[in-house]
Design a protein around this motif. Structure first.
Motif, short mmCIF file in Angstrom:
data_model
loop_
_atom_site.label_atom_id
_atom_site.label_comp_id
_atom_site.label_asym_id
_atom_site.label_seq_id
_atom_site.Cartn_x
_atom_site.Cartn_y
_atom_site.Cartn_z
N ALA A 76 19.74 -119.17 23.24
CA ALA A 76 20.50 -120.09 22.40
C ALA A 76 21.93 -120.20 22.90
CB ALA A 76 20.50 -119.61 20.95
N GLN A 77 22.42 -121.42 22.99
CA GLN A 77 23.81 -121.64 23.35
C GLN A 77 24.31 -122.91 22.67
OE1 GLN A 77 24.23 -122.14 27.61
NE2 GLN A 77 22.08 -122.51 27.86
N GLY A 78 25.55 -122.86 22.26
CA GLY A 78 26.13 -124.02 21.61
C GLY A 78 25.67 -124.22 20.17
N MET A 79 25.04 -123.22 19.57
CA MET A 79 24.61 -123.32 18.17
C MET A 79 24.63 -121.94 17.53
SD MET A 79 21.45 -121.63 17.97
CE MET A 79 20.85 -122.15 16.42
N GLU A 103 22.69 -107.74 19.95
CA GLU A 103 23.11 -107.93 21.34
C GLU A 103 24.62 -107.87 21.45
OE1 GLU A 103 21.62 -111.49 23.16
OE2 GLU A 103 19.54 -110.79 23.10
N GLY A 104 25.29 -108.39 20.42
CA GLY A 104 26.74 -108.38 20.44
C GLY A 104 27.32 -108.83 19.12
N ALA A 115 37.53 -116.80 3.99
CA ALA A 115 36.34 -116.11 3.49
C ALA A 115 36.67 -114.72 2.94
CB ALA A 115 35.31 -115.97 4.61
N GLN A 116 35.97 -114.38 1.85
CA GLN A 116 36.03 -113.01 1.36
C GLN A 116 35.43 -112.06 2.39
OE1 GLN A 116 34.90 -112.50 -2.92
NE2 GLN A 116 34.32 -114.66 -2.72
N GLN A 117 34.34 -112.52 3.03
CA GLN A 117 33.68 -111.77 4.10
C GLN A 117 33.12 -112.79 5.10
OE1 GLN A 117 33.15 -108.01 4.25
NE2 GLN A 117 34.98 -108.54 3.08
N PHE A 118 33.32 -112.51 6.40
CA PHE A 118 32.86 -113.40 7.46
C PHE A 118 32.54 -112.56 8.68
CE2 PHE A 118 33.53 -115.95 11.24
CZ PHE A 118 32.86 -117.13 10.93
N ALA A 119 31.45 -112.91 9.37
CA ALA A 119 31.08 -112.23 10.61
C ALA A 119 30.35 -113.19 11.54
CB ALA A 119 30.19 -111.03 10.32
N MET A 120 30.46 -112.92 12.85
CA MET A 120 29.72 -113.66 13.88
C MET A 120 29.09 -112.64 14.82
SD MET A 120 32.47 -116.63 14.89
CE MET A 120 31.42 -117.30 16.15
N PHE A 121 27.79 -112.80 15.08
CA PHE A 121 27.08 -111.86 15.96
C PHE A 121 25.81 -112.49 16.50
CE2 PHE A 121 25.73 -111.41 11.62
CZ PHE A 121 24.35 -111.29 11.69
N THR A 122 25.26 -111.87 17.52
CA THR A 122 23.97 -112.27 18.07
C THR A 122 23.00 -111.13 17.84
OG1 THR A 122 25.03 -113.66 19.73
CG2 THR A 122 22.75 -113.01 20.16
N ASP A 123 21.92 -111.40 17.13
CA ASP A 123 20.98 -110.33 16.76
C ASP A 123 20.18 -109.84 17.97
OD1 ASP A 123 18.70 -111.98 17.14
OD2 ASP A 123 18.45 -112.36 15.00
N PHE A 125 17.28 -110.32 18.82
CA PHE A 125 16.34 -111.30 19.35
C PHE A 125 17.04 -112.43 20.10
CE2 PHE A 125 14.39 -109.43 15.56
CZ PHE A 125 13.28 -108.85 16.14
N GLY A 126 18.38 -112.38 20.14
CA GLY A 126 19.15 -113.41 20.83
C GLY A 126 19.59 -114.57 19.96
N THR A 127 19.38 -114.46 18.66
CA THR A 127 19.78 -115.53 17.74
C THR A 127 21.22 -115.31 17.29
OG1 THR A 127 17.51 -115.79 16.94
CG2 THR A 127 19.27 -116.71 15.56
N PRO A 128 22.11 -116.31 17.50
CA PRO A 128 23.48 -116.19 17.02
C PRO A 128 23.56 -116.52 15.53
CG PRO A 128 23.24 -118.04 18.57
CD PRO A 128 21.89 -117.47 18.34
#
Length: 140
Positions: A76-79, A103-104, A115-123, A125-128
């Motif tokens: 996945a890229q760009g989404m 993954e990261g 946001a009260q809480q916010f996060a960005m990560f890639t699981d 399985f490679g899903t962002p």
């Protein structure tokens, strides 16, 4: 009209969807394998038991996916799949569960200006993913 994400995997679709079902509280409605397609199809023999189509419902939301046969799989890229929740506790639970063995982590769970809480990560399985619990915004 409804818009939903369709995720591609490299042989791990069923494992990913069972994980998402348990974490997101959804229900897998369908897992169809390549060798179960009534139309047949031109797919590599090693892909026969891979998932041609998976459907997971979470409330009135839908997440779909498949194992893209070689050579079509691309990470996945760009989404990003965004989850918006109502409480900081739900954001904490989702982040802890979905990011296990990630993954990261691009942005660990925390408070932001929006946001009260916010996060960005890639699981794993490679899903962002984005997990967001918005602040109440006051307008004049």
């Amino acid at each position: 009209m409804k818009i939903n994400a369709y995720l591609n995997f490299d042989g791990k679709c069923e494992e990913a969807f069972k994980f998402y079902e348990s974490v997101l509280g959804g229900k897998i409605e369908a897992i169809i394998r390549y060798d179960e397609m009534p139309e047949g199809g031109d797919f590599p023999p090693e892909s026969a038991k891979n998932v041609m189509h998976a459907l997971l419902t979470i409330g009135d939301n839908v997440l779909m996916g498949s194992d893209a046969p070689p050579p079509y799989f691309q990470k996945a890229q760009g989404m990003t799949v965004a989850i918006n929740v109502d409480t900081p506790d739900e954001a904490k639970r989702l982040f802890a569960d979905l990011s296990k063995d990630a993954e990261g982590v691009m942005m660990p769970l925390g408070e932001t200006s929006w946001a009260q809480q916010f996060a960005m990560f890639t699981d794993r399985f490679g899903t962002p993913w984005i997990v967001n619990c918005a602040k109440l915004m006051h307008t004049a």
